[in-house]
Design an enzyme around this catalytic site. Structure first.
Site, PDB file in Angstrom:
ATOM      1  N   ARG A  29       0.807  -1.215   0.000  1.00  0.00           N
ATOM      2  CA  ARG A  29       0.000   0.000   0.000  1.00  0.00           C
ATOM      3  C   ARG A  29       0.841   1.265   0.000  1.00  0.00           C
ATOM      4  O   ARG A  29       0.481   2.270  -0.617  1.00  0.00           O
ATOM      5  CB  ARG A  29      -0.921  -0.018   1.243  1.00  0.00           C
ATOM      6  CG  ARG A  29      -1.670   1.271   1.517  1.00  0.00           C
ATOM      7  CD  ARG A  29      -2.416   1.194   2.850  1.00  0.00           C
ATOM      8  NE  ARG A  29      -1.531   0.884   3.960  1.00  0.00           N
ATOM      9  CZ  ARG A  29      -0.787   1.775   4.605  1.00  0.00           C
ATOM     10  NH1 ARG A  29      -0.805   3.059   4.235  1.00  0.00           N
ATOM     11  NH2 ARG A  29      -0.016   1.406   5.615  1.00  0.00           N
ATOM     12  N   CYS A 154      -3.218  -3.653  12.467  1.00  0.00           N
ATOM     13  CA  CYS A 154      -2.237  -4.649  12.020  1.00  0.00           C
ATOM     14  C   CYS A 154      -2.296  -5.856  12.954  1.00  0.00           C
ATOM     15  O   CYS A 154      -2.429  -6.990  12.507  1.00  0.00           O
ATOM     16  CB  CYS A 154      -0.843  -4.048  12.000  1.00  0.00           C
ATOM     17  SG  CYS A 154      -0.639  -2.722  10.796  1.00  0.00           S
ATOM     18  N   ALA A 183       2.652  -7.514   9.288  1.00  0.00           N
ATOM     19  CA  ALA A 183       3.760  -7.471  10.237  1.00  0.00           C
ATOM     20  C   ALA A 183       4.996  -6.826   9.622  1.00  0.00           C
ATOM     21  O   ALA A 183       5.667  -7.428   8.779  1.00  0.00           O
ATOM     22  CB  ALA A 183       4.092  -8.884  10.715  1.00  0.00           C
ATOM     23  N   HIS A 222       6.588  -9.081   6.515  1.00  0.00           N
ATOM     24  CA  HIS A 222       7.397  -8.424   5.489  1.00  0.00           C
ATOM     25  C   HIS A 222       8.512  -7.561   6.065  1.00  0.00           C
ATOM     26  O   HIS A 222       8.418  -7.051   7.183  1.00  0.00           O
ATOM     27  CB  HIS A 222       6.505  -7.564   4.583  1.00  0.00           C
ATOM     28  CG  HIS A 222       5.606  -6.637   5.333  1.00  0.00           C
ATOM     29  ND1 HIS A 222       4.321  -6.991   5.708  1.00  0.00           N
ATOM     30  CD2 HIS A 222       5.793  -5.374   5.794  1.00  0.00           C
ATOM     31  CE1 HIS A 222       3.757  -5.990   6.354  1.00  0.00           C
ATOM     32  NE2 HIS A 222       4.632  -5.001   6.431  1.00  0.00           N
ATOM     33  N   ILE A 223       9.547  -7.416   5.253  1.00  0.00           N
ATOM     34  CA  ILE A 223      10.632  -6.469   5.502  1.00  0.00           C
ATOM     35  C   ILE A 223      10.581  -5.443   4.376  1.00  0.00           C
ATOM     36  O   ILE A 223      10.623  -5.803   3.197  1.00  0.00           O
ATOM     37  CB  ILE A 223      11.998  -7.174   5.515  1.00  0.00           C
ATOM     38  CG1 ILE A 223      12.053  -8.221   6.631  1.00  0.00           C
ATOM     39  CG2 ILE A 223      13.130  -6.158   5.674  1.00  0.00           C
ATOM     40  CD1 ILE A 223      13.265  -9.139   6.545  1.00  0.00           C
ATOM     41  N   ALA A 278       7.160   3.340   7.021  1.00  0.00           N
ATOM     42  CA  ALA A 278       6.354   3.356   5.792  1.00  0.00           C
ATOM     43  C   ALA A 278       4.937   3.779   6.147  1.00  0.00           C
ATOM     44  O   ALA A 278       4.262   3.098   6.921  1.00  0.00           O
ATOM     45  CB  ALA A 278       6.360   1.983   5.135  1.00  0.00           C
TER      46      ALA A 278
END
EC number: 2.1.1.45
Length: 279
Positions: A29, A154, A183, A222-223, A278
């Site tokens: 996103r 989240c 995550a 995710h990283i 982010a």
């Protein structure tokens, strides 16, 4: 007599290494880009120490203060800023409101007849009166309210479980499992692990239980691509034993804890690692 040495655990670092090594490139996103896997689980024995990541310094004040804010049921970022915590600033509206985010859903889930459900109070009551229940659940994922939230949940859903005493004179053991649909492994997950571990300790104290395990379950793990260098640095570091958590008093209710009631001792850690959020 000296306390037994605490073991060194690396569940979080193993998780990070797995995603960094085996994750797939995936859009998101925010437009940042990620390396991602779907589905992962970590288990932390809360009797072995308080699971605060040691391969970088984690800002404990923000974790404790945010959890206390959730428990007030507030939607205002002003409450956090007045206490020197800025982790929600990027999402707050001009008036400081965040919409019906976590705390609102935890404490005031709206019902069709205009009422509200205090999920947290229901959990405390059920743990005390029906500890074998399989319905000791809190959800922040209110589909009807998602579009009103500054940030959709989240960490969306958690459940408590009481293992009964195994011998006379023992107390039951309280465990908690969290489902986190999204995550952010580098920035978010260390906060989430510590926050729900802390909540489990608080619930256990209020309900005269021992602590058991905290189980973290992730969906899209995710990283972010702009965290890769930081992740490589963190994975080059050897973890230390987890610190210990001490709750210095037992207030009358779960909603009466103060920041100064919590003390984390023997937190050996590597230096902090900065990274962009982010949004």
């Amino acid at each position: 007599m000296n306390a037994p040495a605490r073991p060194v655990r690396s569940q979080y670092e193993d998780f990070m290494r797995h995603v960094y090594t085996h994750g797939v490139a995936k859009g998101d996103r925010t437009g940042t880009g990620t390396r991602s896997v779907f589905g992962y689980q970590m288990r932390f024995d809360l009797n072995e120490g308080f699971p605060l990541v040691t391969t970088k310094k984690v800002h404990l004040k923000s974790i404790i203060t945010e959890l206390l804010w959730f428990l007030t049921g507030s939607s205002s970022n002003h409450w956090l800023k007045e206490r020197g915590v800025t982790i929600w600033d990027e999402w707050a509206r001009e008036d400081g409101d965040l919409g019906p985010v976590y705390g609102v859903q935890w404490r005031s889930w709206p019902t069709p007849d205009g009422g509200h459900i205090d999920q947290i109070s229901q959990v405390v009551e059920t743990l005390r009166t029906h500890p074998d229940s399989r319905r000791i659940i809190v959800s922040a994922w209110n589909v009807a309210d998602l579009d009103k939230m500054a940030l959709m949940p989240c960490h969306a859903f958690f459940q408590f479980y009481v293992a009964p005493p195994q011998a006379a004179g023992e107390r039951g053991k309280l465990s908690c499992q969290l489902y986190q649909r999204s995550a952010d492994i580098f920035l978010g997950v260390p906060f989430n692990i510590a926050s729900y571990a802390l909540l489990t300790h608080m619930m256990a104290q209020q309900c005269n239980l021992e602590v058991g395990d905290f189980i973290w379950t992730g969906g899209d793990c995710h990283i972010y691509s702009n965290h890769f260098e930081q992740v490589e640095l963190q994975l080059s570091r050897a973890p230390h034993p987890y610190p210990t958590l001490h709750i210095l008093r037992r207030p009358d209710s779960l909603f009466d804890y103060r920041f100064e009631d919590f003390e984390v001792r023997d937190y050996a850690h590597h230096p902090a690692i900065k990274a962009p959020v982010a949004v």
